[in-house]
Design an enzyme around this catalytic site. Structure first.
Site, PDB file in Angstrom:
ATOM      1  N   LEU A   1       0.875  -1.196   0.000  1.00  0.00           N
ATOM      2  CA  LEU A   1       0.000   0.000   0.000  1.00  0.00           C
ATOM      3  C   LEU A   1       0.898   1.228   0.000  1.00  0.00           C
ATOM      4  O   LEU A   1       1.680   1.411   0.918  1.00  0.00           O
ATOM      5  CB  LEU A   1      -0.845   0.040   1.287  1.00  0.00           C
ATOM      6  CG  LEU A   1      -1.700  -1.191   1.577  1.00  0.00           C
ATOM      7  CD1 LEU A   1      -2.167  -1.161   3.020  1.00  0.00           C
ATOM      8  CD2 LEU A   1      -2.894  -1.245   0.633  1.00  0.00           C
ATOM      9  N   HIS A   2       0.828   2.037  -1.034  1.00  0.00           N
ATOM     10  CA  HIS A   2       1.727   3.190  -1.030  1.00  0.00           C
ATOM     11  C   HIS A   2       1.154   4.441  -1.666  1.00  0.00           C
ATOM     12  O   HIS A   2       1.729   5.512  -1.546  1.00  0.00           O
ATOM     13  CB  HIS A   2       3.032   2.845  -1.760  1.00  0.00           C
ATOM     14  CG  HIS A   2       2.871   2.773  -3.245  1.00  0.00           C
ATOM     15  ND1 HIS A   2       2.403   1.657  -3.872  1.00  0.00           N
ATOM     16  CD2 HIS A   2       3.089   3.688  -4.213  1.00  0.00           C
ATOM     17  CE1 HIS A   2       2.350   1.894  -5.161  1.00  0.00           C
ATOM     18  NE2 HIS A   2       2.750   3.107  -5.413  1.00  0.00           N
ATOM     19  N   ARG A   3       0.037   4.348  -2.376  1.00  0.00           N
ATOM     20  CA  ARG A   3      -0.386   5.510  -3.160  1.00  0.00           C
ATOM     21  C   ARG A   3      -0.877   6.644  -2.261  1.00  0.00           C
ATOM     22  O   ARG A   3      -1.499   6.408  -1.225  1.00  0.00           O
ATOM     23  CB  ARG A   3      -1.484   5.102  -4.138  1.00  0.00           C
ATOM     24  CG  ARG A   3      -0.993   4.133  -5.178  1.00  0.00           C
ATOM     25  CD  ARG A   3      -2.127   3.711  -6.029  1.00  0.00           C
ATOM     26  NE  ARG A   3      -2.665   4.867  -6.692  1.00  0.00           N
ATOM     27  CZ  ARG A   3      -2.244   5.310  -7.865  1.00  0.00           C
ATOM     28  NH1 ARG A   3      -1.305   4.671  -8.512  1.00  0.00           N
ATOM     29  NH2 ARG A   3      -2.774   6.386  -8.394  1.00  0.00           N
TER      30      ARG A   3
END
Ligand code: UD1
Length: 364
Positions: free
Chosen positions: A203-205
């Site tokens: 998860l990075h956005r």
């Protein structure tokens, strides 16, 4: 006659991965000056990938680092211009949709240097998303547009009558195929998962990590699953956890790690029961691996993976109890159903990009 000079521009994790293969191919037809913007500067997002993929150091580092979108783009515009004025490339190649892509492409066109855009023609409905703005602008100013799939090529042909558009397939697939024989075993880096069913999550956005209540919801949904989850944390996600969600207690079956190498990431994708992600790269890697993917977004640029049944969207703002049902499905019928894997070309995209740039340089 001197060989032409190509400026190969990159600067974030997925761009470093794609540039690894492109650089070798482009070196067959021209001199390359490799320019790393430094947008991703942590060792685990940058140096580790250089090491693993055997990429020679960049010729120029622009050291943009972290900054606001406007500052990053502005700094890169100025620094890239200096490099282009000094080196006089015959063409500038940019990849994807980052601020590095935009800054370096703009600097080039303002000096009347032709721009080639790899991974062109992708679109999201959210037109205010920073990546969406970047990709639309770069697609509007580039001379050569290399689309990763038919749909992107068709879209570009309707938008740009004056550009050269090529449906090459996805450069990421070249890198994926090249590295499959080199993958480490799960035992060698995550021994507790070896031989077990597990979920690989990333998860990075910014849409997700920018709102701590959404990160908390997704983490709670992951903890409700009864399958072990391995979750390498992007520095942006880690910063949220450290500063704002510090008291969140996660059960032992959620294993958080530092970002892992590309080879480990592919190995996990190949062996996971399901991938849960907001990453564009992982959606395709799961699709090519035959691993069901749940994308924690309300939309995806990689619509083919959804149409073909390899990928399902689950918006992190919706009811996340559906996550458990998707995971159960992925442990059985979903994965077994399989899907066609040819939506993003045949693994020769970098070669095709190289051939078209060669032809372009010979004519100009
Ligand atoms: C997205 C953005 C891109 C931005 C990037 C920032 C879109 C469409 N693209 O790309 O503009 O530069 O986020 O990160 O929004 N991987 C590892 N180690 C890990 C996790 C993943 O090597 O710990 C690998 C994956 O196997 C994959 C690649 O990194 O090859 C994906 O990179 P990721 O950072 O997730 O970027 P994208 O979502 O593809």
């Amino acid at each position: 006659m001197p060989r032409p000079l190509i400026a190969l521009c990159y600067g974030t994790r997925p761009q470093i991965i794609k540039a690894s293969h492109l650089r070798r191919c482009l070196s067959d037809i021209a001199e390359c000056v490799a320019i790393d913007s430094g947008q991703h500067y942590d060792f685990q997002l940058s140096g580790l990938l250089y090491e693993q993929l055997g990429i020679a150091p960049a010729d120029v580092y622009l050291n943009v680092g972290s900054a606001s979108h406007a500052q990053q783009t502005g700094i890169l515009l100025g620094r890239a211009e200096e490099v282009f004025l000094d080196r006089h490339p015959d063409i500038v190649l940019v990849i994807g949709d980052t601020n590095s892509t935009l800054g370096m492409a703009l600097a080039a066109v303002k000096l009347r240097i032709p721009v080639a855009h790899v991974e062109a023609g992708l679109r999201a409905a959210d037109t205010l998303m920073p990546e969406e703005i970047n990709r639309r602008v770069v697609d509007a100013i580039a001379h050569l547009l290399f689309a990763p799939c038919h749909r992107a090529a068709l879209r570009l042909r309707s938008e740009r009558k004056d550009a050269a558009i090529y449906d090459t397939g996805d450069v990421s697939y070249d890198v994926f195929l090249e590295n499959l024989p080199r993958l480490p075993t799960i035992e060698s880096f995550e021994p507790t998962l070896a031989g077990h069913r597990f979920i690989y999550a990333t998860l990075h956005r910014a849409e997700l990590t920018g709102r701590q209540e959404i990160v908390a919801r997704v983490l709670h949904a992951l903890t409700a699953l009864d399958t072990p989850v391995v979750l390498p944390l992007h520095p942006r996600t880690k910063a949220i956890l450290d500063t704002q969600l510090g008291r969140l207690k996660l059960p032992p079956h959620i294993r958080m790690t530092a970002p892992i190498g590309y080879l480990e990431s592919l190995a996990l994708t190949q062996h996971a029961a399901v991938v849960i992600t907001d990453s564009g790269g992982l959606q395709r890697e799961a699709y090519w691996s035959g691993t069901p993917c749940i994308t924690m977004r309300s939309e995806s640029e990689w619509v083919e993976t959804i149409d073909l049944g390899a990928n399902r969207l689950l918006s992190p703002t919706e009811d996340l109890t559906a996550l458990g049902a998707h995971v159960s499905d992925a442990l059985g019928p979903w994965r077994e159903a399989g899907w066609d894997r040819a939506a993003y070309g045949d693994g020769t995209a970098s070669r095709q990009v190289t051939q078209q740039i060669d032809a372009f340089l010979r004519q100009h």
